[in-house]
Design a protein around this motif. Structure first.
Motif, PDB file in Angstrom:
ATOM      1  N   VAL A  70       0.843  -1.206   0.000  1.00 43.25           N
ATOM      2  CA  VAL A  70       0.000   0.000   0.000  1.00 43.25           C
ATOM      3  C   VAL A  70       0.877   1.255   0.000  1.00 43.25           C
ATOM      4  O   VAL A  70       0.637   2.208  -0.759  1.00 43.25           O
ATOM      5  N   ALA A  71       1.911   1.241   0.856  1.00 41.17           N
ATOM      6  CA  ALA A  71       2.822   2.388   0.917  1.00 41.17           C
ATOM      7  C   ALA A  71       3.546   2.593  -0.408  1.00 41.17           C
ATOM      8  O   ALA A  71       3.719   3.725  -0.878  1.00 41.17           O
ATOM      9  N   LEU A  72       3.965   1.496  -1.033  1.00 38.34           N
ATOM     10  CA  LEU A  72       4.652   1.597  -2.322  1.00 38.34           C
ATOM     11  C   LEU A  72       3.718   2.111  -3.414  1.00 38.34           C
ATOM     12  O   LEU A  72       4.128   2.870  -4.295  1.00 38.34           O
ATOM     13  N   GLN A  73       2.449   1.700  -3.344  1.00 41.72           N
ATOM     14  CA  GLN A  73       1.488   2.175  -4.327  1.00 41.72           C
ATOM     15  C   GLN A  73       1.294   3.685  -4.210  1.00 41.72           C
ATOM     16  O   GLN A  73       1.259   4.412  -5.215  1.00 41.72           O
ATOM     17  N   LEU A  74       1.186   4.179  -2.973  1.00 41.63           N
ATOM     18  CA  LEU A  74       1.049   5.626  -2.761  1.00 41.63           C
ATOM     19  C   LEU A  74       2.306   6.357  -3.208  1.00 41.63           C
ATOM     20  O   LEU A  74       2.228   7.432  -3.811  1.00 41.63           O
ATOM     21  N   ALA A  75       3.473   5.761  -2.911  1.00 39.31           N
ATOM     22  CA  ALA A  75       4.732   6.390  -3.325  1.00 39.31           C
ATOM     23  C   ALA A  75       4.863   6.411  -4.841  1.00 39.31           C
ATOM     24  O   ALA A  75       5.363   7.382  -5.420  1.00 39.31           O
ATOM     25  N   SER A  76       4.404   5.352  -5.495  1.00 40.21           N
ATOM     26  CA  SER A  76       4.494   5.300  -6.959  1.00 40.21           C
ATOM     27  C   SER A  76       3.613   6.361  -7.608  1.00 40.21           C
ATOM     28  O   SER A  76       3.947   6.907  -8.655  1.00 40.21           O
ATOM     29  N   VAL A  77       2.456   6.650  -6.990  1.00 37.60           N
ATOM     30  CA  VAL A  77       1.568   7.699  -7.508  1.00 37.60           C
ATOM     31  C   VAL A  77       2.223   9.061  -7.363  1.00 37.60           C
ATOM     32  O   VAL A  77       2.160   9.908  -8.264  1.00 37.60           O
ATOM     33  N   GLN A  78       2.890   9.282  -6.221  1.00 40.26           N
ATOM     34  CA  GLN A  78       3.511  10.583  -5.972  1.00 40.26           C
ATOM     35  C   GLN A  78       4.800  10.777  -6.763  1.00 40.26           C
ATOM     36  O   GLN A  78       5.072  11.876  -7.241  1.00 40.26           O
ATOM     37  N   PHE A  79       5.596   9.721  -6.909  1.00 39.28           N
ATOM     38  CA  PHE A  79       6.897   9.859  -7.563  1.00 39.28           C
ATOM     39  C   PHE A  79       6.906   9.258  -8.962  1.00 39.28           C
ATOM     40  O   PHE A  79       6.915   9.960  -9.952  1.00 39.28           O
ATOM     41  N   SER A  80       6.922   7.928  -9.026  1.00 36.41           N
ATOM     42  CA  SER A  80       6.976   7.242 -10.318  1.00 36.41           C
ATOM     43  C   SER A  80       6.590   5.788 -10.126  1.00 36.41           C
ATOM     44  O   SER A  80       7.002   5.177  -9.138  1.00 36.41           O
ATOM     45  N   PRO A  81       5.818   5.192 -11.052  1.00 38.96           N
ATOM     46  CA  PRO A  81       5.462   3.782 -10.916  1.00 38.96           C
ATOM     47  C   PRO A  81       6.657   2.838 -11.048  1.00 38.96           C
ATOM     48  O   PRO A  81       6.566   1.661 -10.696  1.00 38.96           O
ATOM     49  N   ARG A  82       7.784   3.334 -11.544  1.00 36.48           N
ATOM     50  CA  ARG A  82       8.952   2.490 -11.753  1.00 36.48           C
ATOM     51  C   ARG A  82       9.760   2.236 -10.477  1.00 36.48           C
ATOM     52  O   ARG A  82      10.681   1.425 -10.472  1.00 36.48           O
ATOM     53  N   ILE A  83       9.399   2.909  -9.363  1.00 34.15           N
ATOM     54  CA  ILE A  83      10.166   2.711  -8.136  1.00 34.15           C
ATOM     55  C   ILE A  83       9.798   1.407  -7.440  1.00 34.15           C
ATOM     56  O   ILE A  83      10.563   0.894  -6.626  1.00 34.15           O
ATOM     57  N   ILE A  84       8.602   0.841  -7.746  1.00 30.62           N
ATOM     58  CA  ILE A  84       8.177  -0.400  -7.084  1.00 30.62           C
ATOM     59  C   ILE A  84       9.122  -1.544  -7.434  1.00 30.62           C
ATOM     60  O   ILE A  84       9.493  -2.355  -6.584  1.00 30.62           O
ATOM     61  N   ARG A  85       9.521  -1.613  -8.701  1.00 26.17           N
ATOM     62  CA  ARG A  85      10.414  -2.676  -9.142  1.00 26.17           C
ATOM     63  C   ARG A  85      11.739  -2.640  -8.388  1.00 26.17           C
ATOM     64  O   ARG A  85      12.271  -3.673  -7.979  1.00 26.17           O
ATOM     65  N   SER A  86      12.263  -1.446  -8.178  1.00 24.98           N
ATOM     66  CA  SER A  86      13.569  -1.325  -7.521  1.00 24.98           C
ATOM     67  C   SER A  86      13.509  -1.684  -6.042  1.00 24.98           C
ATOM     68  O   SER A  86      14.537  -1.985  -5.432  1.00 24.98           O
ATOM     69  N   PHE A  87      12.293  -1.650  -5.453  1.00 22.64           N
ATOM     70  CA  PHE A  87      12.192  -1.932  -4.017  1.00 22.64           C
ATOM     71  C   PHE A  87      12.659  -3.348  -3.703  1.00 22.64           C
ATOM     72  O   PHE A  87      13.291  -3.598  -2.683  1.00 22.64           O
ATOM     73  N   PHE A  88      12.353  -4.338  -4.575  1.00 21.11           N
ATOM     74  CA  PHE A  88      12.773  -5.722  -4.322  1.00 21.11           C
ATOM     75  C   PHE A  88      14.003  -6.118  -5.140  1.00 21.11           C
ATOM     76  O   PHE A  88      14.853  -6.863  -4.675  1.00 21.11           O
ATOM     77  N   GLU A  89      14.100  -5.607  -6.340  1.00 22.36           N
ATOM     78  CA  GLU A  89      15.193  -6.041  -7.212  1.00 22.36           C
ATOM     79  C   GLU A  89      16.552  -5.588  -6.703  1.00 22.36           C
ATOM     80  O   GLU A  89      17.541  -6.307  -6.810  1.00 22.36           O
ATOM     81  N   TYR A  90      16.603  -4.372  -6.138  1.00 21.20           N
ATOM     82  CA  TYR A  90      17.893  -3.827  -5.693  1.00 21.20           C
ATOM     83  C   TYR A  90      18.010  -3.724  -4.168  1.00 21.20           C
ATOM     84  O   TYR A  90      19.050  -3.321  -3.664  1.00 21.20           O
ATOM     85  N   ASP A  91      16.942  -4.079  -3.463  1.00 25.23           N
ATOM     86  CA  ASP A  91      16.943  -3.934  -2.008  1.00 25.23           C
ATOM     87  C   ASP A  91      17.224  -5.284  -1.360  1.00 25.23           C
ATOM     88  O   ASP A  91      16.335  -6.119  -1.215  1.00 25.23           O
TER      89      ASP A  91
END
Length: 457
Positions: A70-91
């Motif tokens: 839910v937090a990532l969805q809100l963050a993607s709306v505010q910033f960019s939808p492409r940040i969700i992928r980086s949350f798991f791929e690079y974290d």
């Protein structure tokens, strides 16, 4: 010591292999100690206890990742939808959290399936200790990690780091000729914000009767690029050896972080209030009350700054050893507090009126002529010429000269502007300025106040 532990923690989080090895070692050591001191009664099965732990761990995983998405969805709306992928791929830490919790559930269930839940065995103790390790240590750290990583500063820093890493891998560093200087420079080794300076330790490092000039180039809270100079030292040949030997010690007193903090960074608090006010002004949010509330507290901050010395206590202490710290001026603080709010709210007469009123409230506290002029200039810079001249004649010349089409709004602004002029005139007389910029402003204010009060519509 605290800083070193934080850096070690951040370094370990960057690689899942370090995380896994460290977690296994901690759990193995604690399990061995528990098994040595508490052998357990043979024939007693821990199936119920292990099942309870497995359900708790599984519940934590499900609920945690529910609110994370839910937090990532809100963050993607505010910033960019492409940040969700980086949350798991690079974290690495997020991946470690997920797989370690799932592995723990599988291990606890496996103990029961294979009949290894006897209290005298070490295997169930390993599962119990591992569960408590994940629940009491890893879970709180993951919550902190998520809150930290969905912050705008973390998102931008992570993107920049990955991009710079690719540049380093794809390209060689270009050769260039650097200009030689007799000054000693302390170069920043990692891009980030100058979080704080350890003033007391820096003061202790520099010897008494220091003849060298030490200049700190960035101010606290500013972004410093890797390779930029932090400190510039002009020293004689006799002192040069001392500074060359202590450059690393001096550099360690400057804390670089990916975030700005309230510590020593006065503009950061102002910046946050301004951001809240601007967002509240925007039509999509339309919350003027919050904007007015922010202006009130900004006025309180500026009033406190007006009553304070222009040089901080730490900077004054360091000047005794010829160390010069770069700090924000009162004018910069005032501009930071009010300029952007006026820019975004200049078509809302409530916002403009409140800015004028807030400035009027601060003026009686300002007994310094330069600071008073800065505050008066803030209102002078507002585009309010339509209030100081005959509006009907002005409207004939320029159709869009006034953003406020209703006469009652213009009259309300005139009333507040008249109060501002009166307060300013009284304070100028109180200070006793009889020449210079304030004297000419006083004459202008006397004339404008009379005009504004007579030409109400």
């Amino acid at each position: 010591m605290k800083r070193k532990l934080f850096l070690l923690h951040e370094h370990i989080k960057q690689d899942w292999r370090y995380l896994t090895i460290l977690a296994y070692l901690i759990v193995a050591i604690l399990t061995t100690i528990l098994h040595f001191f508490r052998k357990g009664q043979e024939g007693v099965l821990l199936d119920g206890y292990l099942s309870t732990l497995a359900s708790i761990v599984a519940t934590l995983v499900v609920t945690t990742f529910s609110f994370v998405f839910v937090a990532l969805q809100l963050a993607s709306v505010q910033f960019s939808p492409r940040i969700i992928r980086s949350f798991f791929e690079y974290d690495h830490f997020s991946r470690f959290f997920l797989w370690s919790f799932l592995a723990c559930v599988g291990y606890l269930m496996g103990l029961q399936y294979f009949g290894l839940s006897d209290a005298s065995l070490i295997y169930p103790k390993f599962g119990i200790v591992g569960s408590f390790y994940l629940i009491l240590l890893v879970f709180p750290l993951f919550i902190h990690h998520v809150v930290d990583n969905i912050n705008a500063s973390s998102i931008t820093q992570n993107i920049a780091k990955r991009t710079i890493k690719e540049i380093n891998e794809l390209y060689d560093v270009a050769d260039f000729q650097s200009s030689k200087s007799n000054k000693l420079l302390i170069i920043n080794k990692e891009s980030g914000y100058l979080d704080s300076i350890r003033y007391k330790k820096l003061y202790q490092i520099i010897p008494e009767n220091n003849q060298s000039k030490i200049s700190v180039k960035p101010h606290v809270g500013s972004f410093v690029l890797e390779g930029m100079p932090l400190v510039e030292i002009e020293c004689s040949e006799s002192e040069r050896e001392f500074y060359q030997q202590n450059l690393s010690r001096i550099a360690n007193q400057f804390i670089i972080s990916k975030f700005r903090s309230y510590e020593q960074d006065i503009p950061f608090g102002i910046r946050q209030l301004v951001d809240i006010a601007i967002k509240a002004i925007l039509p999509a949010v339309n919350d003027p009350t919050t904007a007015l509330n922010c202006i009130d507290y900004l006025g309180n901050i500026i009033k406190k700054a007006a009553l304070s010395n222009t040089i901080s206590k730490e900077a004054a202490l360091l000047q005794q050893k010829n160390i010069h710290i770069r700090e924000f001026s009162f004018e910069q603080l005032v501009d930071l507090a009010f300029d952007q709010i006026y820019h975004w709210g200049k078509e809302d007469y409530i916002i403009v009126r409140h800015l004028i009123k807030t400035t009027s409230f601060i003026i009686p506290f300002v007994n310094d002529a330069e600071k008073l002029y800065v505050l008066l200039a803030e209102v002078e810079d507002m585009e309010l010429s339509f209030l100081k001249e005959n509006y009907e004649e002005l409207a004939k010349k320029e159709e869009n000269i006034c953003p406020f089409k209703r006469a009652e709004h213009r009259n309300s602004l005139r009333d507040y502007l008249a109060d501002f002029y009166e307060t300013a005139i009284v304070q100028i007389d109180k200070i006793g300025i009889f020449e210079g910029k304030l004297k000419s402003l006083k004459k202008s204010y006397e004339r404008n106040r009379t005009f504004v009060l007579k030409h109400r519509e």
